[in-house]
Write an enzyme that holds these catalytic residues in place. Structure first.
Site, mmCIF file in Angstrom:
data_model
loop_
_atom_site.group_PDB
_atom_site.id
_atom_site.type_symbol
_atom_site.label_atom_id
_atom_site.label_comp_id
_atom_site.label_asym_id
_atom_site.label_seq_id
_atom_site.Cartn_x
_atom_site.Cartn_y
_atom_site.Cartn_z
ATOM 1 C CG ASN A 1 -8.525 -2.700 2.216
ATOM 2 O OD1 ASN A 1 -8.439 -3.351 2.171
ATOM 3 N ND2 ASN A 1 -8.590 -1.909 3.430
ATOM 4 C CD GLU A 2 -8.982 -2.763 7.516
ATOM 5 O OE1 GLU A 2 -9.579 -1.565 8.089
ATOM 6 O OE2 GLU A 2 -8.509 -3.369 7.754
ATOM 7 C CD GLU B 1 -2.578 1.631 2.473
ATOM 8 O OE1 GLU B 1 -2.738 0.289 3.336
ATOM 9 O OE2 GLU B 1 -3.739 2.335 2.376
ATOM 10 C CB CYS C 1 -8.027 3.109 3.934
ATOM 11 S SG CYS C 1 -8.150 1.968 5.745
HETATM 12 O O1 AHR Z 1 -1.893 -2.086 6.936
HETATM 13 C C1 AHR Z 1 -2.837 -0.030 7.567
HETATM 14 C C2 AHR Z 1 -4.440 -0.050 7.079
HETATM 15 O O2 AHR Z 1 -5.022 -0.613 8.134
HETATM 16 C C3 AHR Z 1 -5.082 -0.314 5.996
HETATM 17 O O3 AHR Z 1 -4.885 0.678 4.799
HETATM 18 C C4 AHR Z 1 -6.363 -1.183 6.188
HETATM 19 O O4 AHR Z 1 -7.100 -1.612 5.159
HETATM 20 C C5 AHR Z 1 -6.033 -1.041 7.755
HETATM 21 O O5 AHR Z 1 -7.571 -1.143 8.434
#
Ligand code: AHR
Length: 663
Positions: free
Chosen positions: A380-381, A51, A249
């Site tokens: 994602n989340e 990321e 994220c």
């Molecule tokens: O890894 C950091 C963050 O943690 C990521 O962006 C997210 O998916 C999770 O909340």
């Protein structure tokens, strides 16, 4: 049935099968049954999660040294300073051609009308520029001028303000308002951790400048405009089974308008539209106002990186929802189509024949062969019924056109609780291909949950342990450390992932990279400054699992049970039918050494010695640093194998990997 027969045949051919009777079991002995494979280990099992967080891409693996090269940051001259010995109104002017160029509207106009004036601009880089003595540097700039007149002096400056490399460019006149590119390569005469780039102007005249760029020549695979080789090498050394990108994220965006849109990240770099990085202002305690995404590293480069390091690509796409910790914006269902179309087009971009519209785009970027995409994440989340509602639409459309593509679905932010239970239930009703579970928890949680997957259903959705990291303090605490306490707890937990490879098909630590002067989130697998990078103890745990992945899980039992915390230890075992080895992993997170006999049963004949790779800590909580990057790193030795047994001593706070050849 046929697969079972084939596996049995290969086990016989490399000597795994024998009539050796089972030995009596007792709590001092770990019985490894090498001829009783219980599940295949997927090639994707151990991968990496990338990321653009902590200056992971811009200022990280993307080797561009100039920050805000196209003046598109919200403050157009952020990262730049102007030097002039006599104030001259408008000598450096930020111009905006929004009407004509929406992707890259800004440029600067330099006007120098008195030959005696000093006029220059300086770029500070991403927390400075890492400059290496003797290394070549490629400078380039887009420019436009109806009349030639100005000469550009390009200088690398050391932290102390000394010139440590220089060249000049005298751009020719351009016609019809068109832009040209000028470039020059030169060597650095010294090393600097936090250097700068100076450009000063000689002569009189007016020139428009954009895309001011400086790359080192030693990029990964020496690709011009490429990636930082030391960082990518650390990934390649892990031999990851997959690479997930671009997050995290960042996929969701703070709001939908700043979500990650892959189509804006491909094609000529000067046409890729910059976006704010959602980590720019995410944490009031770690503000990073100069964090943006230039997308010099875009989806084409991610696919190429996956191919380079032999990892299966796993792109994650926005599902029509912005980050639910932030705005939680959702796109109305009747306007979801463009999002779904992005997913369908991405599959064509990755896999399509060059006669297809998106396959042609890929070929035009220099990769006519497909990228062999086999899986994709949607969301994602994300959580709640809003996610499930949107996911169903994506899944239906993707499966209708590309039934072979496996879809990764979100189970939210936590490995338990109401949100998780709801999503887990809904995803299983949908018969999801792969469920992505995340856990950022204290080391104790990892030890207590090492058997998490022992009772997960085998013939249902597969699990992607997509983001995990033990937190020495607590999630998002700036005190979290990548130390041996967390690394060994993760190693213990991972015995449970490996033992349950029948259901866990993929796993990745998160986040991957952090810049020591520009991070927002800790802990992270690999830490870098402008010239160095090192693996944490957690990195070595990931690497040891990946390099010792094997092909099939075999039972490793103590008192007839899998070993998950008894006598403070954690154990798993695999065989590798390609190399003809049995590999036993043992973790001792406790403060006392533990001695065990490893009894290897079911093999005709074993090698006389095992290779032991040991990661241990002198004391709990040890860390690696730039000054001592290998303080905690694996050490190899050989240990005798006598009568199919190994006397194993597991030091306090240690992770041991025994590899034994089958003769
Ligand atoms: O890894 C950091 C963050 O943690 C990521 O962006 C997210 O998916 C999770 O909340």
């Amino acid at each position: 049935m046929r697969i079972k027969q084939l596996l049995a045949a290969s086990l016989v051919s490399i000597g795994f099968l024998s009539a050796t009777p089972m030995l009596a079991q007792n709590s001092n002995t770990i019985m490894v049954q090498v001829n009783k494979p219980v599940a295949a280990v997927q090639p994707t099992m151990w991968g990496v999660f990338f990321e653009d967080i902590n200056l992971g891409a811009d200022g990280g693996i993307y080797a561009e040294l100039v920050k805000n090269r196209s003046f598109e940051f919200y403050q157009p001259l952020m990262g730049w300073t102007v030097t002039q010995n006599k104030f001259n109104e408008g000598s450096v002017l930020v111009m905006n051609r929004e009407e004509k160029n929406t992707a890259n509207p800004r440029f600067i106009r330099i006007t120098r009308d008195a030959a005696t004036d000093t006029l220059g601009i300086t770029n500070e880089g991403f927390r400075g520029m890492g400059i290496k003595k003797g290394l070549g540097y490629d400078f380039s700039v887009m420019y436009r001028q109806p009349v030639a007149g100005l000469k550009l002096h390009i200088e690398l400056m050391s932290t102390a303000g000394k010139v440590i490399g220089a060249t000049t460019i005298t751009p020719a006149a351009t016609t019809n308002d068109s832009w040209s590119k000028a470039s020059a390569s030169f060597n650095a005469t010294d090393t600097s951790l936090k250097g700068k780039l100076n450009i000063w102007f000689e002569g009189t005249g007016k020139i428009d400048l954009d895309m001011v760029s400086l790359f080192p020549e030693d990029t990964w695979k020496k690709r011009p405009g490429g990636m930082r080789a030391d960082m990518i090498q650390l990934l390649a050394d892990m031999k990851p089974g997959f690479i997930r990108f671009p997050g995290g994220c960042i996929v969701e965006g703070h709001e939908l308008s700043t979500r990650y849109q892959w189509k804006k990240t491909i094609g000529p770099v000067e046409e890729r539209q910059l976006s704010i990085n959602r980590w720019n202002n995410e944490f009031a305690h770690r503000p990073t106002p100069d964090y943006f995404q230039t997308f010099g590293l875009g989806f084409f480069e991610y696919f190429q990186l996956a191919e380079d390091i032999g990892a299966a690509p796993l792109p994650i796409l926005n599902c029509g929802m912005a980050c639910q910790f932030n705005t939680a914006e959702v796109i109305p269902i009747d306007q979801l189509d463009p999002y779904v179309q992005d997913a369908l087009d991405l599959i064509e971009f990755a896999n399509g024949d060059i006669t297809t519209p998106w396959g042609k785009v890929r070929a035009g970027m220099g990769h006519p062969a497909p990228f062999n995409l086999k899986m994709m994440g949607v969301g994602n989340e994300n959580w709640g019924p809003q996610y499930i509602e949107r996911l169903k639409i994506f899944s239906k459309a993707i499966k209708a056109r590309y039934p072979e593509i496996k879809l990764v679905n979100s189970s939210g932010t936590d490995p338990n609780g109401e949100r998780f239970d709801y999503l887990n239930g809904e995803l299983r009703k949908m018969n999801a291909d792969i469920i992505d579970e995340h856990y950022y928890r204290r080391p104790e949680w990892f030890l207590a949950n090492a058997a998490r997957y022992d009772n997960y259903p085998r013939n249902a959705s597969k699990i992607f342990a997509g983001e995990y990291a033990a937190q020495s303090d607590h999630t998002v605490s700036i005190e979290n450390k990548n130390n041996t306490e967390t690394a060994i707890a993760e190693a213990a937990f991972m015995t449970g992932l490996e033992r349950n490879a029948a259901v866990v098909n993929m796993a990745s630590y998160a986040p991957l990279f952090a810049h020591i002067d520009g991070w927002q989130w800790t802990p992270d697998l690999i830490w870098v400054n402008n010239v160095q990078s090192y693996g944490t103890p957690n990195y070595y745990v990931q690497k040891l699992y990946s390099l010792n992945k094997g092909t099939n899980v075999v039972p490793a039992l103590m008192d007839g049970k899998s070993v998950s915390g008894q006598d403070s230890i954690y154990v798993s075992a695999v065989i590798d039918t390609k190399t003809g080895d049995v590999i036993v992993k043992l973790v001792n997170p406790s403060a006392k050494p533990v001695s065990k006999i490893i009894s290897l049963n079911g093999a005709k004949k074993l090698s006389a010695a095992a290779t032991l790779t040991l990661l241990k800590s002198k004391e709990d909580g040890e860390v690696n640093t730039f000054a001592n990057p290998d303080a905690v790193s694996p050490v190899m030795s050989t240990i005798p194998v006598k009568a199919n047994k190994i006397a194993a001593v597991l030091p306090a706070h240690s992770f041991s990997v025994y590899r034994i050849g089958i003769k």
